[in-house]
Design an enzyme around this catalytic site. Structure first.
Site, PDB file in Angstrom:
ATOM      1  N   CYS A 140      85.060  35.585  64.823  1.00  0.00           N
ATOM      2  CA  CYS A 140      83.730  36.135  65.065  1.00  0.00           C
ATOM      3  C   CYS A 140      82.894  35.171  65.911  1.00  0.00           C
ATOM      4  O   CYS A 140      82.341  34.192  65.388  1.00  0.00           O
ATOM      5  CB  CYS A 140      83.046  36.426  63.724  1.00  0.00           C
ATOM      6  SG  CYS A 140      81.407  37.130  63.910  1.00  0.00           S
ATOM      7  N   CYS A 143      79.217  35.031  64.938  1.00  0.00           N
ATOM      8  CA  CYS A 143      78.964  34.280  63.696  1.00  0.00           C
ATOM      9  C   CYS A 143      79.101  32.774  63.924  1.00  0.00           C
ATOM     10  O   CYS A 143      78.300  31.990  63.427  1.00  0.00           O
ATOM     11  CB  CYS A 143      79.975  34.665  62.620  1.00  0.00           C
ATOM     12  SG  CYS A 143      80.196  36.428  62.405  1.00  0.00           S
ATOM     13  N   ASP A 144      80.135  32.362  64.653  1.00  0.00           N
ATOM     14  CA  ASP A 144      80.508  30.947  64.667  1.00  0.00           C
ATOM     15  C   ASP A 144      80.325  30.244  66.010  1.00  0.00           C
ATOM     16  O   ASP A 144      80.459  29.018  66.084  1.00  0.00           O
ATOM     17  CB  ASP A 144      81.970  30.801  64.209  1.00  0.00           C
ATOM     18  CG  ASP A 144      82.138  31.255  62.762  1.00  0.00           C
ATOM     19  OD1 ASP A 144      81.183  31.077  61.975  1.00  0.00           O
ATOM     20  OD2 ASP A 144      83.205  31.796  62.416  1.00  0.00           O
TER      21      ASP A 144
HETATM   22  C1  FAD Z   1      85.128  34.063  58.742  1.00  0.00           C
HETATM   23  C2  FAD Z   1      83.963  35.013  58.894  1.00  0.00           C
HETATM   24  C3  FAD Z   1      82.701  34.512  59.107  1.00  0.00           C
HETATM   25  C4  FAD Z   1      81.618  35.371  59.237  1.00  0.00           C
HETATM   26  N1  FAD Z   1      80.389  34.828  59.416  1.00  0.00           N
HETATM   27  C5  FAD Z   1      79.320  35.643  59.503  1.00  0.00           C
HETATM   28  C6  FAD Z   1      78.009  35.103  59.661  1.00  0.00           C
HETATM   29  O1  FAD Z   1      77.821  33.889  59.756  1.00  0.00           O
HETATM   30  N2  FAD Z   1      76.981  35.981  59.721  1.00  0.00           N
HETATM   31  C7  FAD Z   1      77.153  37.341  59.654  1.00  0.00           C
HETATM   32  O2  FAD Z   1      76.175  38.097  59.694  1.00  0.00           O
HETATM   33  N3  FAD Z   1      78.384  37.877  59.522  1.00  0.00           N
HETATM   34  C8  FAD Z   1      79.465  37.063  59.442  1.00  0.00           C
HETATM   35  N4  FAD Z   1      80.713  37.597  59.316  1.00  0.00           N
HETATM   36  C9  FAD Z   1      80.853  39.064  59.303  1.00  0.00           C
HETATM   37  C10 FAD Z   1      80.493  39.588  57.901  1.00  0.00           C
HETATM   38  O3  FAD Z   1      81.222  38.882  56.950  1.00  0.00           O
HETATM   39  C11 FAD Z   1      80.779  41.077  57.788  1.00  0.00           C
HETATM   40  O4  FAD Z   1      80.122  41.780  58.819  1.00  0.00           O
HETATM   41  C12 FAD Z   1      80.297  41.618  56.448  1.00  0.00           C
HETATM   42  O5  FAD Z   1      80.880  40.895  55.396  1.00  0.00           O
HETATM   43  C13 FAD Z   1      80.649  43.100  56.292  1.00  0.00           C
HETATM   44  O6  FAD Z   1      80.209  43.488  55.038  1.00  0.00           O
HETATM   45  P1  FAD Z   1      80.813  44.753  54.276  1.00  0.00           P
HETATM   46  O7  FAD Z   1      80.049  44.813  52.997  1.00  0.00           O
HETATM   47  O8  FAD Z   1      80.837  45.922  55.159  1.00  0.00           O
HETATM   48  O9  FAD Z   1      82.338  44.415  54.008  1.00  0.00           O
HETATM   49  P2  FAD Z   1      83.120  43.146  53.453  1.00  0.00           P
HETATM   50  O10 FAD Z   1      82.295  41.940  53.373  1.00  0.00           O
HETATM   51  O11 FAD Z   1      84.364  43.099  54.251  1.00  0.00           O
HETATM   52  O12 FAD Z   1      83.484  43.583  51.965  1.00  0.00           O
HETATM   53  C14 FAD Z   1      84.408  44.594  51.727  1.00  0.00           C
HETATM   54  C15 FAD Z   1      84.586  44.716  50.228  1.00  0.00           C
HETATM   55  O13 FAD Z   1      85.334  45.894  49.938  1.00  0.00           O
HETATM   56  C16 FAD Z   1      86.279  45.614  48.925  1.00  0.00           C
HETATM   57  N5  FAD Z   1      87.332  46.627  49.051  1.00  0.00           N
HETATM   58  C17 FAD Z   1      88.058  46.977  50.145  1.00  0.00           C
HETATM   59  N6  FAD Z   1      88.906  47.976  49.840  1.00  0.00           N
HETATM   60  C18 FAD Z   1      88.701  48.267  48.523  1.00  0.00           C
HETATM   61  C19 FAD Z   1      89.288  49.190  47.615  1.00  0.00           C
HETATM   62  N7  FAD Z   1      90.250  50.052  47.988  1.00  0.00           N
HETATM   63  N8  FAD Z   1      88.846  49.197  46.338  1.00  0.00           N
HETATM   64  C20 FAD Z   1      87.853  48.353  45.936  1.00  0.00           C
HETATM   65  N9  FAD Z   1      87.251  47.461  46.757  1.00  0.00           N
HETATM   66  C21 FAD Z   1      87.702  47.416  48.028  1.00  0.00           C
HETATM   67  C22 FAD Z   1      86.699  44.181  49.179  1.00  0.00           C
HETATM   68  O14 FAD Z   1      87.248  43.595  48.007  1.00  0.00           O
HETATM   69  C23 FAD Z   1      85.333  43.573  49.557  1.00  0.00           C
HETATM   70  O15 FAD Z   1      84.642  43.195  48.409  1.00  0.00           O
HETATM   71  C24 FAD Z   1      81.814  36.771  59.180  1.00  0.00           C
HETATM   72  C25 FAD Z   1      83.096  37.288  58.971  1.00  0.00           C
HETATM   73  C26 FAD Z   1      84.164  36.430  58.829  1.00  0.00           C
HETATM   74  C27 FAD Z   1      85.545  36.992  58.582  1.00  0.00           C
END
Ligand code: FAD
Length: 327
Positions: A140, A143-144
């Protein structure tokens, strides 16, 4: 209905910023949400050390800490946070059926999908090692990238997103080397031209990553190989960015929900969290191939809870009107 079937007003799948924000709003609207965390409690942010761009944390915060805070806030309003993986759904009827770990069946009035998307990596041992160490591998740039100001970095990828991220990095970094596996970009002509015309981006075509190099703690370089000539070279860098796509975690919904070619859930009504199934809403990265940030995930989590609350209110109002006709 058998004893093993539980009835839930609002089921939230996923515990990233989208899921917990949806939970905070749904709980405060008295929807008594039940949230399943999945195998990655806290979501993708638990894999990063520093989050500096989420509003409200002037000194930054670690990803795991921030997600613990969000969980606490959701639980403060009595969200029922549970461990468990949703293995199957049936959205064919009025009542939405969901199975946890293939065993427990839940019938839901509304479902909020917040299952996120997983970044794809090359799969090299050295890449995974420095990714886990937080030592210079990232998927990302937004992000980084900031952590690599005035550094030299490499980015792998050939699509529109890779070009966009390379261009983003070029504004922060001294030099960006872009590794493209084939002899041309997959990206649109306009995006390809943009990187080609950026002075501090060097593009190496027909070039693949052989190994990410480091000192055991942080990345110090990358060894690349030209797949036409087999010639290898080492490039000294401190940041190794991978931009080869994401896989939305949406496989279990594909028989019921409209997905795009990559698997992102399509919003049935743009600007809302509605899917093509009434009572099923989506938030976060599971439907977002553009922004993929914690703050946008949280924002759409809020939208999903409000849309779900309004859907239930409209349903109750219809029920009251139709039953009052018989009084
Ligand atoms: C290394 C890294 C660094 C990042 N740094 C930043 C940053 O500094 N700032 C920023 O804004 N964004 C950052 N991001 C991006 C950010 O993390 C994502 O945009 C954000 O987490 C998305 O949120 P979400 O809730 O959609 O999904 P996610 O955070 O991906 O959460 C998905 C959830 O769904 C659950 N899940 C999936 N399938 C199932 C299922 N079948 N049953 C039950 N649960 C399930 C998983 O266990 C998880 O808890 C970063 C991403 C990465 C990988």
């Amino acid at each position: 209905m058998s004893d093993t079937i539980e009835k839930v007003k609002c089921l939230i799948i996923g515990s990233g910023p989208a899921g917990y924000t949806a939970a905070i709003y749904a709980a405060r609207a008295n929807m008594k949400p039940v949230l399943y965390q999945g195998t990655q409690p806290g979501g993708q942010l638990t894999t990063t050390n520093e989050v500096e761009n989420f509003p409200g944390y002037p000194d930054g915060i670690t990803g795991p800490e921030m997600m613990m805070e969000l969980q606490k806030q959701a639980e403060r309003f009595e969200t029922d946070v549970r461990n468990g993986w949703i293995t199957k759904v049936d959205f064919s009827g009025d009542v939405h059926k969901v199975w946890v770990n293939d065993v427990k069946e839940i019938h839901c009035d509304t479902v909020i999908i917040s299952t996120g998307a997983s970044a794809k990596y090359l799969g090299l041992e050295s890449e995974q090692k420095y990714l886990k160490l937080g030592g210079g591998v990232s998927a990302c740039a937004v992000c980084d990238g900031f952590f690599y100001r005035n550094h030299e970095v490499v980015i792998v990828g050939a699509g529109d997103s890779a070009c966009e991220e390379a261009h983003y990095l070029s504004k922060l970094c001294k030099k960006v080397t872009m590794l493209v596996r084939r002899d041309e970009f997959r990206a649109s002509k306009i995006m390809a031209a943009r990187v080609a015309n950026t002075e501090n981006i060097e593009i190496l075509f027909n070039t693949e990553t052989d190994e990410v190099l480091g000192d055991g703690q942080v990345v110090t370089g990358v060894r690349v190989v030209n797949n036409k000539t087999n010639e290898k070279q080492e490039i000294p860098i401190t940041g190794f960015f991978v931009a080869i796509g994401h896989k939305p975690n949406t496989d279990i919904f594909k028989d019921y929900l409209d997905l795009d070619d990559t698997g992102y859930i399509i919003n049935a009504v743009p600007g809302t969290s509605k899917t093509n199934v009434d009572g099923v809403f989506v938030s976060g990265d599971a439907a977002d191939h553009v922004y993929r940030q914690a703050i946008t995930a949280a924002g759409t989590g809020c939208m999903a809870a409000l849309d779900a609350e309004r859907y239930l209110a409209a349903k109750d109002a219809t029920f009251e009107v139709s039953t009052s006709n018989y009084n």
